[in-house]
Scaffold this motif. Sequence first.
Motif, mmCIF file in Angstrom:
data_model
loop_
_atom_site.group_PDB
_atom_site.id
_atom_site.type_symbol
_atom_site.label_atom_id
_atom_site.label_comp_id
_atom_site.label_asym_id
_atom_site.label_seq_id
_atom_site.Cartn_x
_atom_site.Cartn_y
_atom_site.Cartn_z
ATOM 1 N N ILE A 194 20.960 -40.038 30.552
ATOM 2 C CA ILE A 194 22.115 -39.182 30.857
ATOM 3 C C ILE A 194 21.841 -37.695 30.599
ATOM 4 N N PRO A 195 21.264 -37.306 29.441
ATOM 5 C CA PRO A 195 20.987 -35.875 29.256
ATOM 6 C C PRO A 195 20.037 -35.298 30.309
ATOM 7 N N THR A 196 19.068 -36.075 30.731
ATOM 8 C CA THR A 196 18.135 -35.622 31.761
ATOM 9 C C THR A 196 18.864 -35.399 33.085
ATOM 10 N N LEU A 197 19.722 -36.333 33.460
ATOM 11 C CA LEU A 197 20.496 -36.196 34.695
ATOM 12 C C LEU A 197 21.451 -35.006 34.628
ATOM 13 N N LEU A 198 22.095 -34.826 33.486
ATOM 14 C CA LEU A 198 23.000 -33.691 33.335
ATOM 15 C C LEU A 198 22.249 -32.372 33.451
ATOM 16 N N SER A 199 21.077 -32.318 32.843
ATOM 17 C CA SER A 199 20.275 -31.098 32.899
ATOM 18 C C SER A 199 19.814 -30.782 34.322
ATOM 19 N N LYS A 200 19.388 -31.803 35.050
ATOM 20 C CA LYS A 200 18.916 -31.606 36.424
ATOM 21 C C LYS A 200 20.053 -31.268 37.384
ATOM 22 N N ASN A 201 21.171 -31.977 37.284
ATOM 23 C CA ASN A 201 22.258 -31.843 38.254
ATOM 24 C C ASN A 201 23.328 -30.825 37.881
ATOM 25 N N HIS A 202 23.379 -30.428 36.617
ATOM 26 C CA HIS A 202 24.418 -29.491 36.188
ATOM 27 C C HIS A 202 23.801 -28.344 35.401
ATOM 28 N N SER A 203 23.650 -28.512 34.095
ATOM 29 C CA SER A 203 23.057 -27.448 33.288
ATOM 30 C C SER A 203 22.507 -28.023 31.991
ATOM 31 N N SER A 204 21.588 -27.296 31.399
ATOM 32 C CA SER A 204 21.047 -27.742 30.113
ATOM 33 C C SER A 204 22.111 -27.632 29.027
ATOM 34 N N GLN A 205 23.048 -26.707 29.204
ATOM 35 C CA GLN A 205 24.130 -26.567 28.234
ATOM 36 C C GLN A 205 24.997 -27.834 28.207
ATOM 37 N N LEU A 206 25.332 -28.361 29.363
ATOM 38 C CA LEU A 206 26.118 -29.590 29.431
ATOM 39 C C LEU A 206 25.341 -30.756 28.830
ATOM 40 N N SER A 207 24.050 -30.784 29.065
ATOM 41 C CA SER A 207 23.192 -31.807 28.481
ATOM 42 C C SER A 207 23.209 -31.726 26.952
ATOM 43 N N ASP A 208 23.149 -30.505 26.417
ATOM 44 C CA ASP A 208 23.189 -30.313 24.964
ATOM 45 C C ASP A 208 24.532 -30.740 24.372
ATOM 46 N N VAL A 209 25.617 -30.427 25.069
ATOM 47 C CA VAL A 209 26.946 -30.823 24.600
ATOM 48 C C VAL A 209 27.063 -32.346 24.564
ATOM 49 N N TRP A 210 26.551 -33.011 25.594
ATOM 50 C CA TRP A 210 26.553 -34.475 25.639
ATOM 51 C C TRP A 210 25.793 -35.031 24.440
#
Length: 72
Positions: free
Chosen positions: A16-32
């Motif tokens: 999930i963090p990898t997908l969030l980083s690729k498709n949205h932002s690294s910030q959203l990945s960090d929050v997750w």
Amino acid sequence: MKEVHAVIDASMLAVIPTLLSKNHSSQLSDVWSFGVNVALRISDLLSIKMSAIQGDRLSLTEAKTGKVAHIL
């Protein structure tokens, strides 16, 4: 409103963090990742303010239980 499902497979926690980083932002990945690791409710995560951070500690009062959480 979209339907939301719980993550029941531990391998998805890594994907999930990898997908969030690729498709949205690294910030959203960090929050997750932060939310998963501290195990707070979404209402508590959304209420975090910079003023709640003092030194290396985050202190907040959990909305549902009223408990004070100290996160290092």
